[in-house]
Scaffold this motif. Structure first.
Motif, mmCIF file in Angstrom:
data_model
loop_
_atom_site.group_PDB
_atom_site.id
_atom_site.type_symbol
_atom_site.label_atom_id
_atom_site.label_comp_id
_atom_site.label_asym_id
_atom_site.label_seq_id
_atom_site.Cartn_x
_atom_site.Cartn_y
_atom_site.Cartn_z
ATOM 1 N N UNK A 41 0.713 -1.015 0.049
ATOM 2 C CA UNK A 41 0.063 0.121 0.002
ATOM 3 C C UNK A 41 0.911 1.076 0.001
ATOM 4 N N UNK A 42 0.868 2.245 -0.941
ATOM 5 C CA UNK A 42 1.441 3.390 -1.085
ATOM 6 C C UNK A 42 0.439 4.282 -0.515
ATOM 7 N N UNK A 43 0.698 5.156 0.626
ATOM 8 C CA UNK A 43 -0.258 5.984 1.223
ATOM 9 C C UNK A 43 0.621 7.477 0.882
ATOM 10 N N UNK A 44 1.110 7.671 -0.177
ATOM 11 C CA UNK A 44 1.708 8.915 -0.529
ATOM 12 C C UNK A 44 0.278 9.932 -0.755
ATOM 13 N N UNK A 45 0.701 11.218 -0.619
ATOM 14 C CA UNK A 45 -0.443 12.089 -0.880
ATOM 15 C C UNK A 45 -0.675 12.569 -2.467
ATOM 16 N N UNK A 46 0.053 11.918 -3.114
ATOM 17 C CA UNK A 46 -0.071 12.017 -4.593
ATOM 18 C C UNK A 46 -1.118 11.157 -5.333
ATOM 19 N N UNK A 47 -2.108 11.569 -5.557
ATOM 20 C CA UNK A 47 -3.210 10.730 -6.382
ATOM 21 C C UNK A 47 -2.841 10.132 -7.720
ATOM 22 N N UNK A 48 -2.184 11.179 -8.497
ATOM 23 C CA UNK A 48 -1.816 10.710 -9.788
ATOM 24 C C UNK A 48 -0.814 9.514 -9.862
ATOM 25 N N UNK A 49 -1.266 8.598 -10.208
ATOM 26 C CA UNK A 49 -0.128 7.212 -10.279
ATOM 27 C C UNK A 49 0.705 7.312 -11.255
ATOM 28 N N UNK A 50 0.875 8.390 -12.271
ATOM 29 C CA UNK A 50 1.943 8.576 -13.022
ATOM 30 C C UNK A 50 3.203 9.586 -12.620
ATOM 31 N N UNK A 51 2.940 9.911 -11.184
ATOM 32 C CA UNK A 51 3.639 11.029 -10.650
ATOM 33 C C UNK A 51 4.644 10.036 -9.827
ATOM 34 N N UNK A 52 5.936 10.535 -9.837
ATOM 35 C CA UNK A 52 6.688 9.501 -8.988
ATOM 36 C C UNK A 52 6.717 9.831 -7.478
ATOM 37 N N UNK A 53 6.837 8.729 -6.657
ATOM 38 C CA UNK A 53 6.721 8.712 -5.394
ATOM 39 C C UNK A 53 7.942 8.139 -4.705
ATOM 40 N N UNK A 54 8.228 8.796 -3.696
ATOM 41 C CA UNK A 54 9.419 8.198 -2.924
ATOM 42 C C UNK A 54 9.170 6.861 -1.981
ATOM 43 N N UNK A 55 7.794 6.941 -1.794
ATOM 44 C CA UNK A 55 7.232 5.671 -1.298
ATOM 45 C C UNK A 55 7.265 4.314 -2.132
ATOM 46 N N UNK A 56 7.028 4.625 -3.499
ATOM 47 C CA UNK A 56 7.183 3.813 -4.439
ATOM 48 C C UNK A 56 8.822 3.336 -4.382
ATOM 49 N N UNK A 57 9.756 4.109 -4.504
ATOM 50 C CA UNK A 57 10.866 3.860 -4.604
ATOM 51 C C UNK A 57 11.350 3.004 -3.231
ATOM 52 N N UNK A 58 10.999 3.195 -2.172
ATOM 53 C CA UNK A 58 11.213 2.338 -0.878
ATOM 54 C C UNK A 58 10.583 0.777 -0.981
ATOM 55 N N UNK A 59 9.308 1.016 -1.700
ATOM 56 C CA UNK A 59 8.761 -0.389 -1.779
ATOM 57 C C UNK A 59 9.575 -1.210 -2.752
ATOM 58 N N UNK A 60 10.341 -0.752 -3.791
ATOM 59 C CA UNK A 60 11.015 -1.339 -4.791
ATOM 60 C C UNK A 60 12.008 -1.866 -4.148
ATOM 61 N N UNK A 61 12.474 -1.241 -3.476
ATOM 62 C CA UNK A 61 13.862 -1.670 -2.722
ATOM 63 C C UNK A 61 13.390 -2.908 -1.728
ATOM 64 N N UNK A 62 12.320 -2.802 -1.238
ATOM 65 C CA UNK A 62 11.922 -4.234 -0.262
ATOM 66 C C UNK A 62 11.569 -5.129 -1.351
ATOM 67 N N UNK A 63 10.801 -5.027 -2.438
ATOM 68 C CA UNK A 63 10.483 -5.960 -3.353
ATOM 69 C C UNK A 63 12.018 -6.887 -3.870
#
Length: 203
Positions: free
Chosen positions: A7-29
């Motif tokens: 679950x990415x709980x960033x405040x950014x609603x646009x899924x095309x917008x880069x998110x640091x939370x996504x980057x951290x999830x990728x490290x865990x992946x």
């Protein structure tokens, strides 16, 4: 085989917008892949209509019921979010509030639907608050039935009052990579044990 949902709980609603939370999830992946754990999906919560409330269905237009099914189908929940004002995001708190319904949704052995499932945290920010945010998440997730493994949070915080985000780093810091490996290893180990032998509940 174990599976995880992020679950990415960033405040950014646009899924095309880069998110640091996504980057951290990728490290865990990457770390989870070494333990044969597949992340089935990363859900951008702000892109959904998760209505306020504490039930499992808040009526027409509520996207929570469908998301709830995905959450409960996962052996491991990766709860990712940014730090804002020294605490976890309001989007993350909305998810926790909706999970409150688990408390009253027990089976005939008094087990919540999240019993025997594991949760970890992925936290990013360019201000202090990683420990407080993980404390918020872990207390709430444990209240609604999740099991928290040892070393369950992978986080990064930048310089105080700085402007550099995790996604802007040229290289993932070694300490983050090392922590991600420990988080993934512990979570996979615990999830495997609980899947093989779930909590017994009360007779």
């Amino acid at each position: 085989m174990l599976n995880a949902l992020a679950l990415n709980c960033t405040l950014k609603a646009d899924e095309s917008e880069r998110s640091s939370t996504d980057a951290m999830i990728a490290v865990l992946a990457d770390s989870f892949a070494e333990h044969d754990v597949t992340i089935t999906e990363t859900v951008r919560i702000a892109a959904l209509n998760i209505k306020p409330g504490v039930s499992s269905d808040e009526g027409e237009g509520d996207d929570w019921p469908a998301l709830r099914k995905k959450i409960l189908a996962a052996d491991i929940l990766i709860f990712g979010g940014p730090i804002w004002m020294g605490q976890i995001s309001s989007i993350a708190k909305r998810v926790l509030e909706r999970m409150d319904a688990f408390i009253s949704e027990t089976d005939d052995q008094s087990r919540m639907p999240s019993y025997s499932k594991v949760a970890i945290a992925a936290i990013v920010g360019n201000e202090d608050g990683a420990h407080f945010s993980s404390a918020q998440l872990f207390q709430a997730l444990n209240d609604v039935g999740y099991t928290i493994p040892a070393v369950a949070a992978c986080y990064w915080v930048g310089e105080a009052m700085g402007s550099t985000d995790f996604q802007d780093l040229d290289k993932t810091p070694n300490k983050v990579t090392e922590t991600a490996a420990m988080v993934a290893g512990n979570a996979a180990h615990l999830a495997g044990l609980l899947k093989a032998k779930p909590y017994p509940g009360q007779d």
